[in-house]
Design a protein around this motif. Structure first.
Motif, PDB file in Angstrom:
ATOM      1  N   PHE A 136       0.853  -1.180   0.000  1.00 14.00           N
ATOM      2  CA  PHE A 136       0.000   0.000   0.000  1.00 14.00           C
ATOM      3  C   PHE A 136       0.895   1.237   0.000  1.00 14.00           C
ATOM      4  CE2 PHE A 136      -3.228  -2.436   2.835  1.00 14.00           C
ATOM      5  CZ  PHE A 136      -3.810  -3.042   1.724  1.00 14.00           C
ATOM      6  N   PHE A 137       0.512   2.243  -0.779  1.00 10.62           N
ATOM      7  CA  PHE A 137       1.194   3.534  -0.675  1.00 10.62           C
ATOM      8  C   PHE A 137       0.148   4.644  -0.717  1.00 10.62           C
ATOM      9  CE2 PHE A 137       0.805   2.947  -5.206  1.00 10.62           C
ATOM     10  CZ  PHE A 137       0.844   4.202  -5.808  1.00 10.62           C
ATOM     11  N   ASP A 138       0.459   5.742  -0.038  1.00  9.23           N
ATOM     12  CA  ASP A 138      -0.483   6.848   0.155  1.00  9.23           C
ATOM     13  C   ASP A 138       0.002   8.090  -0.591  1.00  9.23           C
ATOM     14  OD1 ASP A 138      -2.072   5.346   1.895  1.00  9.23           O
ATOM     15  OD2 ASP A 138      -1.007   6.042   3.680  1.00  9.23           O
ATOM     16  N   PRO A 139      -0.289   8.242  -1.873  1.00 13.36           N
ATOM     17  CA  PRO A 139       0.234   9.409  -2.600  1.00 13.36           C
ATOM     18  C   PRO A 139      -0.219  10.739  -2.021  1.00 13.36           C
ATOM     19  CG  PRO A 139      -1.357   8.187  -3.936  1.00 13.36           C
ATOM     20  CD  PRO A 139      -1.043   7.341  -2.759  1.00 13.36           C
ATOM     21  N   GLU A 191     -13.927  13.808  -3.523  1.00 14.57           N
ATOM     22  CA  GLU A 191     -13.450  14.650  -4.619  1.00 14.57           C
ATOM     23  C   GLU A 191     -11.921  14.671  -4.652  1.00 14.57           C
ATOM     24  OE1 GLU A 191     -15.979  15.381  -2.569  1.00 14.57           O
ATOM     25  OE2 GLU A 191     -17.475  15.043  -4.157  1.00 14.57           O
ATOM     26  N   GLU A 192     -11.287  14.741  -3.482  1.00 16.26           N
ATOM     27  CA  GLU A 192      -9.821  14.696  -3.432  1.00 16.26           C
ATOM     28  C   GLU A 192      -9.312  13.331  -3.889  1.00 16.26           C
ATOM     29  OE1 GLU A 192      -8.226  17.367   0.113  1.00 16.26           O
ATOM     30  OE2 GLU A 192     -10.139  16.427   0.639  1.00 16.26           O
ATOM     31  N   GLY A 193     -10.075  12.278  -3.588  1.00 15.07           N
ATOM     32  CA  GLY A 193      -9.729  10.954  -4.083  1.00 15.07           C
ATOM     33  C   GLY A 193      -9.775  10.893  -5.593  1.00 15.07           C
ATOM     34  N   PHE A 194     -10.809  11.495  -6.187  1.00 15.53           N
ATOM     35  CA  PHE A 194     -10.903  11.546  -7.651  1.00 15.53           C
ATOM     36  C   PHE A 194      -9.729  12.317  -8.245  1.00 15.53           C
ATOM     37  CE2 PHE A 194     -15.475  10.281  -7.543  1.00 15.53           C
ATOM     38  CZ  PHE A 194     -15.447   9.370  -8.591  1.00 15.53           C
ATOM     39  N   ALA A 195      -9.287  13.370  -7.562  1.00 16.06           N
ATOM     40  CA  ALA A 195      -8.141  14.142  -8.051  1.00 16.06           C
ATOM     41  C   ALA A 195      -6.872  13.298  -8.038  1.00 16.06           C
ATOM     42  CB  ALA A 195      -7.956  15.395  -7.200  1.00 16.06           C
ATOM     43  N   THR A 196      -6.713  12.477  -7.000  1.00 15.00           N
ATOM     44  CA  THR A 196      -5.563  11.572  -6.931  1.00 15.00           C
ATOM     45  C   THR A 196      -5.638  10.524  -8.037  1.00 15.00           C
ATOM     46  OG1 THR A 196      -5.285  11.911  -4.563  1.00 15.00           O
ATOM     47  CG2 THR A 196      -4.396   9.874  -5.469  1.00 15.00           C
ATOM     48  N   LEU A 197      -6.839   9.999  -8.271  1.00 19.27           N
ATOM     49  CA  LEU A 197      -7.005   9.031  -9.349  1.00 19.27           C
ATOM     50  C   LEU A 197      -6.661   9.662 -10.697  1.00 19.27           C
ATOM     51  CD1 LEU A 197      -7.880   6.216 -10.287  1.00 19.27           C
ATOM     52  CD2 LEU A 197     -10.243   7.070 -10.376  1.00 19.27           C
ATOM     53  N   ALA A 198      -7.031  10.922 -10.878  1.00 24.45           N
ATOM     54  CA  ALA A 198      -6.708  11.617 -12.130  1.00 24.45           C
ATOM     55  C   ALA A 198      -5.193  11.709 -12.331  1.00 24.45           C
ATOM     56  CB  ALA A 198      -7.331  13.010 -12.132  1.00 24.45           C
ATOM     57  N   GLN A 199      -4.457  11.926 -11.234  1.00 24.32           N
ATOM     58  CA  GLN A 199      -2.997  11.955 -11.332  1.00 24.32           C
ATOM     59  C   GLN A 199      -2.448  10.603 -11.766  1.00 24.32           C
ATOM     60  OE1 GLN A 199      -2.255  13.342  -7.239  1.00 24.32           O
ATOM     61  NE2 GLN A 199      -1.104  15.048  -8.126  1.00 24.32           N
ATOM     62  N   ALA A 200      -3.093   9.536 -11.285  1.00 27.71           N
ATOM     63  CA  ALA A 200      -2.608   8.185 -11.565  1.00 27.71           C
ATOM     64  C   ALA A 200      -2.999   7.689 -12.953  1.00 27.71           C
ATOM     65  CB  ALA A 200      -3.146   7.217 -10.502  1.00 27.71           C
ATOM     66  N   LEU A 201      -4.053   8.241 -13.511  1.00 20.18           N
ATOM     67  CA  LEU A 201      -4.618   7.711 -14.755  1.00 20.18           C
ATOM     68  C   LEU A 201      -3.631   7.596 -15.914  1.00 20.18           C
ATOM     69  CD1 LEU A 201      -8.284   9.023 -15.113  1.00 20.18           C
ATOM     70  CD2 LEU A 201      -7.491   6.652 -15.010  1.00 20.18           C
ATOM     71  N   PRO A 202      -2.782   8.589 -16.173  1.00 15.37           N
ATOM     72  CA  PRO A 202      -1.871   8.463 -17.320  1.00 15.37           C
ATOM     73  C   PRO A 202      -0.946   7.248 -17.215  1.00 15.37           C
ATOM     74  CG  PRO A 202      -1.957  10.741 -16.566  1.00 15.37           C
ATOM     75  CD  PRO A 202      -2.649   9.920 -15.522  1.00 15.37           C
ATOM     76  N   ARG A 218     -13.131   0.258 -10.324  1.00 17.31           N
ATOM     77  CA  ARG A 218     -13.500  -1.063 -10.851  1.00 17.31           C
ATOM     78  C   ARG A 218     -13.668  -1.017 -12.369  1.00 17.31           C
ATOM     79  NH1 ARG A 218     -17.247  -0.779  -6.697  1.00 17.31           N
ATOM     80  NH2 ARG A 218     -18.964  -0.858  -8.208  1.00 17.31           N
ATOM     81  N   GLU A 219     -14.251   0.085 -12.867  1.00 17.27           N
ATOM     82  CA  GLU A 219     -14.394   0.248 -14.324  1.00 17.27           C
ATOM     83  C   GLU A 219     -13.032   0.230 -15.022  1.00 17.27           C
ATOM     84  OE1 GLU A 219     -16.430   3.913 -14.887  1.00 17.27           O
ATOM     85  OE2 GLU A 219     -18.386   3.136 -14.257  1.00 17.27           O
ATOM     86  N   LEU A 220     -12.020   0.718 -14.327  1.00 15.66           N
ATOM     87  CA  LEU A 220     -10.671   0.759 -14.887  1.00 15.66           C
ATOM     88  C   LEU A 220      -9.970  -0.596 -14.811  1.00 15.66           C
ATOM     89  CD1 LEU A 220      -9.539   4.171 -13.363  1.00 15.66           C
ATOM     90  CD2 LEU A 220      -9.941   3.705 -15.804  1.00 15.66           C
ATOM     91  N   GLY A 221     -10.629  -1.571 -14.209  1.00 16.46           N
ATOM     92  CA  GLY A 221     -10.057  -2.904 -14.102  1.00 16.46           C
ATOM     93  C   GLY A 221      -9.099  -3.084 -12.944  1.00 16.46           C
ATOM     94  N   LEU A 222      -9.125  -2.161 -11.978  1.00 15.89           N
ATOM     95  CA  LEU A 222      -8.239  -2.246 -10.824  1.00 15.89           C
ATOM     96  C   LEU A 222      -8.838  -3.149  -9.743  1.00 15.89           C
ATOM     97  CD1 LEU A 222      -7.316   1.533 -10.606  1.00 15.89           C
ATOM     98  CD2 LEU A 222      -5.750  -0.324 -11.249  1.00 15.89           C
ATOM     99  N   HIS A 223      -7.980  -3.879  -9.065  1.00 18.03           N
ATOM    100  CA  HIS A 223      -8.420  -4.609  -7.875  1.00 18.03           C
ATOM    101  C   HIS A 223      -8.806  -3.596  -6.799  1.00 18.03           C
ATOM    102  CE1 HIS A 223      -7.264  -8.601  -9.248  1.00 18.03           C
ATOM    103  NE2 HIS A 223      -6.095  -8.116  -9.647  1.00 18.03           N
ATOM    104  N   VAL A 224      -9.762  -3.957  -5.944  1.00 16.52           N
ATOM    105  CA  VAL A 224     -10.203  -3.026  -4.898  1.00 16.52           C
ATOM    106  C   VAL A 224     -10.234  -3.728  -3.543  1.00 16.52           C
ATOM    107  CG1 VAL A 224     -11.485  -1.475  -6.416  1.00 16.52           C
ATOM    108  CG2 VAL A 224     -12.644  -3.441  -5.449  1.00 16.52           C
TER     109      VAL A 224
END
Length: 334
Positions: free
Chosen positions: A98-101, A146-157, A187-193
Motif C-alpha cells: 500500500f502507498f499513500d500518494p 473529490e480529493e480521491g478523484f483528483a488523486t485518481l486523475a494523477q494516476a490515470l496516465p 473497478r471500471e478501470l479494471g483495478l483490484h479493490v
C-alpha cells in the motif's frame, strides 16, 4: 525445527503492508538529514519513545509527521528496499505494498516521484530476493471523495503501473459509502479493490465495503466477530481478511494478543491472513506477527500453514504464479 525457523520457511504473501509504515526511526533520521527536513523529535530514541498510541488517530499523527522525511525518488526506493530485505528473511514470496500518494503530494512531492522509487524497488526485489510484488494506491478516507478523484486523475496516465486501490487512514466517521462513486470508477478501470473496515469501525463498515465498494479483500475486519450473520457471510464467501495482530494490540483494538479473535475467526472457517500493517511503528514484521500470534493464541503448525496458504490464495496474482508457491508450501512438514 523451532517455531521461528518453521515460520520463516513457510512461503507466504504479505497483503496488508503500508510502505510508509516501514520507515524505521534510523532511516527516518538518515533521510531527514539527507533532505534537510526538521523532524519533531531530536533523536531515534525520542522517536521510539513516542510510539505509545492510544488509538488509530494518535498513531496517524505520528505517522504523517515521520513521512515528511520522504522527499525524492531515492528515498522511496531506499524505504521499500529496507522492507524487502526484512520480508525476504521472513519467507515472504509476494508482497502487495500500500502507498499513500496524498500524504506526499500534499507536501509538494510529485506522484511520479513516489511511484518511480517504489516501482524500481519492486523490480530490484524481484531480481535480488525473488519476491514478486504489486502496488496498491490507497485513498485517505479522512479526505473527501473529490480529493480521491483528483488523486485518481494523477494516476490515470500511468494507471497500468498500479494493480489496485485501497482505503485507509482514520476509519471512524468515514464509512466506505463515502467513496462508493470513486471505487466504482476504479473497478471500471479494471483495478483490484480492497478497503480497511472493521478495525475501529463497526461491522456495518465491513458490510458497506462488501456491498457498496465490492471489495475483493477486507483489510482488518476483526470487528466482524460482533455480527454472527456477517461472520457466516465472510466464511461462506471465503472473503479474505488481512489481519494485523500486533498492530491491533498496539492500537488498543485488543488489550493483549491473547485476547485477539484471529484463531476464533480461523476456527469459524474465515479466510484470515497474517500481516504486519505498519511494522516500524507496531513492533514486528510479518514473521514476528506469525510467531507471536502462535504463542499467544495456541496456533499449531498446521494452522500457520493454513494461514500462509490463505495469503497465497488471496494474492492478486495469476494461477501460474501462485502454483509453485502452493506446491512448495504443501511440501513442508509441520
Amino acid at each position: 525445527m523451532d517455531l521461528e525457523s518453521y515460520v520463516r520457511v513457510l512461503p507466504k504473501a504479505e497483503l496488508h503492508l503500508h510502505i510508509e509504515g516501514t520507515l524505521e526511526p534510523e532511516l527516518m533520521f538518515e533521510l531527514a538529514r539527507r533532505n534537510g527536513v526538521a523532524l519533531p523529535w531530536k533523536s531515534v530514541e525520542e522517536t521510539r519513545a513516542a510510539y505509545a498510541f492510544e488509538d488509530l488517530q494518535s498513531f496517524l499523527d505520528l505517522y504523517y509527521a515521520g513521512a515528511a522525511a520522504l522527499v525524492c525518488e531515492e528515498d522511496f526506493f531506499d524505504l521499500a528496499m529496507a522492507y524487502f530485505e526484512r520480508a525476504a528473511a521472513d519467507g515472504v514470496v509476494h508482497a502487495e505494498l500500500f502507498f499513500d500518494p496524498q500524504t506526499h503530494t500534499a507536501r509538494g512531492v510529485a506522484y511520479e516521484t513516489v511511484l518511480n522509487g517504489l516501482e524500481r524497488a519492486c523490480a530490484t526485489a524481484q531480481r535480488r530476493f525473488d519476491i514478486s510484488s504489486r502496488l496498491i494506491l490507497c485513498f485517505l478516507r479522512h479526505l473527501s471523495e473529490e480529493e480521491g478523484f483528483a488523486t485518481l486523475a494523477q494516476a490515470l496516465p500511468q494507471v497500468a503501473r498500479i494493480h489496485g486501490v485501497g482505503l485507509d487512514s482514520s476509519e471512524m466517521g468515514h464509512p466506505p459509502s463515502k467513496f462508493a462513486r470513486l471505487f466504482a470508477r476504479c473497478r471500471e478501470l479494471g483495478l483490484h479493490v480492497v478497503a480497511h473496515a472493521g478495525e475501529e469501525g463497526p461491522p456495518e463498515y465491513i458490510i458497506e465495503a462488501l456491498d457498496l465498494l465490492q471489495v475483493e479483500r477486507i483489510d482488518h475486519g476483526v470487528r466482524a466477530f460482533e455480527s454472527p450473520a456477517l461472520m457466516a457471510r465472510l466464511a461462506g464467501e471465503q472473503m479474505p481478511l488481512t489481519v494485523c495482530p500486533l498492530s491491533n494490540v498496539k492500537l488498543c483494538v485488543f488489550p493483549t494478543l491473547a485476547d485477539h479473535n484471529l484463531k476464533a475467526m480461523l476456527d469459524a472457517g474465515i479466510k484470515v491472513t497474517i500481516n504486519s500493517d505498519d511494522p516500524a511503528y507496531f513492533g514486528g514484521y510479518v514473521g514476528k506477527n506469525y510467531v507471536d500470534s502462535a504463542a499467544a493464541l495456541g496456533l499449531g503448525r498446521e494452522e500457520l500453514k493454513r494461514i500462509a496458504r490463505n495469503s497465497l490464495e488471496a494474492a492478486f496474482v495469476s494461477d501460474a504464479e501462485r502454483a509453485p508457491w502452493l506446491a512448495r508450501l504443501a511440501s513442508i512438514e509441520a
